[in-house]
Design a protein around this motif. Structure first.
Motif, short mmCIF file in Angstrom:
data_model
loop_
_atom_site.label_atom_id
_atom_site.label_comp_id
_atom_site.label_asym_id
_atom_site.label_seq_id
_atom_site.Cartn_x
_atom_site.Cartn_y
_atom_site.Cartn_z
N ARG A 33 0.90 -1.41 0.07
CA ARG A 33 0.04 -0.22 -0.08
C ARG A 33 0.93 1.16 -0.08
N ILE A 34 0.75 1.94 -0.97
CA ILE A 34 1.43 3.41 -1.10
C ILE A 34 0.48 4.55 -1.08
N PHE A 35 0.86 5.51 -0.06
CA PHE A 35 0.04 6.73 0.05
C PHE A 35 0.97 7.91 0.13
N THR A 53 9.08 -0.52 -3.36
CA THR A 53 8.19 -1.71 -2.68
C THR A 53 8.27 -3.09 -3.54
N GLY A 54 8.68 -3.01 -4.78
CA GLY A 54 8.91 -4.05 -5.63
C GLY A 54 7.39 -4.26 -6.29
N ALA A 55 6.67 -3.12 -6.53
CA ALA A 55 5.10 -3.07 -6.91
C ALA A 55 5.14 -3.75 -8.33
N TYR A 56 6.09 -3.40 -9.25
CA TYR A 56 6.15 -4.11 -10.50
C TYR A 56 6.28 -5.42 -10.57
N ASP A 57 6.39 -6.08 -9.63
CA ASP A 57 6.61 -7.52 -9.55
C ASP A 57 5.51 -8.24 -9.17
N TYR A 104 -7.84 -9.19 -0.23
CA TYR A 104 -8.14 -10.63 0.04
C TYR A 104 -8.44 -11.25 -1.31
N LEU A 105 -8.95 -10.75 -2.27
CA LEU A 105 -9.35 -11.38 -3.47
C LEU A 105 -8.07 -11.75 -4.25
N SER A 106 -7.22 -10.94 -4.23
CA SER A 106 -5.70 -11.11 -4.98
C SER A 106 -4.92 -12.09 -4.24
N HIS A 107 -5.31 -12.40 -2.95
CA HIS A 107 -4.34 -13.21 -2.19
C HIS A 107 -2.94 -12.46 -1.86
N GLY A 108 -3.16 -10.96 -1.90
CA GLY A 108 -2.00 -10.32 -1.39
C GLY A 108 -1.19 -9.70 -2.62
N ASN A 109 -1.55 -10.47 -3.73
CA ASN A 109 -0.63 -10.10 -4.98
C ASN A 109 -1.05 -8.87 -5.79
N VAL A 110 -0.89 -8.00 -5.03
CA VAL A 110 -1.36 -6.47 -5.50
C VAL A 110 -0.67 -5.36 -4.72
N ALA A 111 -0.70 -4.39 -5.50
CA ALA A 111 0.18 -3.09 -4.95
C ALA A 111 -0.92 -1.94 -5.27
#
Length: 456
Positions: free
Chosen positions: A146-148, A171-175, A200-207
């Protein structure tokens, strides 16, 4: 009155009468002061030029209205300063900087924790952990990012966008499989149910990445819409530039989200470019809820007279049942989803109500579902009534998810799955929805506890 106003009167008659009397008193007072000033100016000018056979009253009205406008402007500036100062306060439950490297405001981040404002610190603190997600979905999960970037995190739009792009790199968001670019409401608020639902729906695989453009409530941030959509477009341009350096097979998909004023600012980043503009920036999918009437992009693409719009890729819905009822082929082709409740006053409100009758007054085909056909246009009565409706629509009850008015939590998890093409079993979705409710109740208690501790 509108359907929302009628419901409010039935449920809280005493409060409704009080609001009505208060509004009437204020309007009557303003009118009295303006007339008094106009007549006073008229008398002075008449004495100075008694030989002119001319009424000075119109000039008196101009002077009176101008003086009141000046006073109102100065008062608004005072209110804005007070609100923005309050938005910088540190709440008891959200005072400690995070320790995770996957969020802004941590020790490893270049974004100062104090610069995030109240909404930014809440958003970052409430990020789910991999363990939180695994407990609910029953499968292995990653640590979501999470970036803010707060309004005070940079000196201008360019600086804030540069810092957001640096955070994505750090944070490695592009991975990750998905990067969600969210535009906040006026205060900087990002829908908690949306943020957690996606994690939840992405199983954490999200930025997810957000840049704040105002610290005031949305009705008081209309003057920041321009800066908001320019800043949002700059961020998307920067992300797209980075994507071009990554092999297509390894690129994350980019999805958009905006709610209320955030929907307006994120949509207007593509004014005059239709859906082609989204395609050009490699935007895979988008979800907008509660879009205000002022969105130019929405007006353009729904007019159905633009050559740069793929109309079969746009879906406009009131509720999720409308998605289910669509033919499968049509449903699967939609990439850009707008959810706007028929009884959402924010979707109907605009300054033009002061001078122009809405089309739906005389045209039943354009009238929002649920509004009485007997409504008559009166100014400024309709403008004030819709303003009150907007105020009442912005008070959701924690843990009580409904899909009505300006509250979109009731079927938001279903729309997240559909719009972003996430997969989940019925059992998982049920557990996710219950977790979202439980989390909101806990969060509301934490916020309230902080307020009580601060006042005590």
């Amino acid at each position: 009155t509108s359907s929302l106003a009628s419901t409010f009167v039935k449920k809280k008659p005493v409060q409704a009468v009080g609001i009505g009397l208060g509004v009437a008193t204020v309007l009557a007072s303003v009118a009295y002061v303006e007339r008094f000033m106009a007549k006073s100016v008229d008398k002075v000018l008449a004495k100075k030029a008694p030989n002119l056979e001319k009424s000075w009253l119109p000039i008196g009205h101009l002077v009176g209205a101008g003086a009141l406008a000046l006073l109102a402007t100065q008062y608004l500036r005072h209110i804005y300063t007070k609100i923005e100062h309050g938005a910088d306060g540190v709440e008891v439950g959200f005072s400690l900087p995070p320790t995770s490297k996957y969020v802004s405001g941590s020790v490893e981040s270049a974004i100062g924790w104090q610069t995030l404002s109240v909404q930014g610190r809440r958003h970052i603190t409430e990020r789910l952990t991999a363990k939180d997600i695994e407990t609910v979905v029953g499968e292995k999960a990653m640590e979501p990012i999470r970036i803010f970037v707060g309004l005070d995190s940079g000196i201008d739009e360019e600086d804030r966008v540069s810092k957001a792009l640096s955070e994505l790199e750090r944070t490695g968001a592009y991975d990750r499989e998905t990067i969600l670019v969210a535009s906040p409401t006026g205060t900087g608020y990002i829908n908690y149910v949306m943020s957690e639902g996606v994690e939840y729906l992405s199983h954490g695989n999200v930025a997810s990445v957000t840049i704040q453009y105002s610290k005031r409530p949305s009705p008081l941030s209309l003057d920041r819409v321009g800066e908001g959509h320019v800043q949002y477009r700059m961020l998307l341009n920067g992300i797209n530039k980075k994507l071009r350096t990554i092999p297509k097979a390894n690129r994350p998909r980019i999805v958009l989200f905006g709610e209320s004023l955030g929907a307006w600012t994120s949509q207007d980043a593509f004014v005059n470019s239709g859906t082609d503009g989204l395609e050009a920036l490699n935007i895979d999918r988008a979800l907008w809820i509660g879009t205000p009437k002022g969105s130019k992009w929405k007006t353009q693409v729904l007019s159905k007279n633009m050559l740069n719009v793929e109309y079969d890729q746009i879906g406009v819905f009131d509720n999720y049942q409308e998605v289910i009822d669509m033919p499968a082929a049509q449903r699967d082709n939609i990439r850009y989803v707008m959810v706007t409740h028929y009884n959402d006053p924010i979707a109907q409100f605009g300054l033009e109500l002061l001078v122009k009758q809405p089309e739906w007054i005389d045209d039943a085909t354009k009238r929002p579902v649920g509004l009485s056909p007997h409504i008559k246009y009166r100014t400024p009565a309709m403008f004030v009534q819709m303003l009150v409706d907007m105020k009442n629509a912005l008070k959701p009850v924690p843990g009580k998810f409904v899909a009505s008015g300006h509250d979109y939590r009731g079927d938001l998890s279903h729309f997240l799955m559909y719009a972003y093409n996430f997969k989940a079993t019925k059992s998982q979705l049920h557990k996710i929805e219950q977790a979202l409710i439980d989390n909101e109740i806990d969060r509301a208690a934490l916020i309230e506890k902080g307020k009580l501790s601060s006042s005590g």
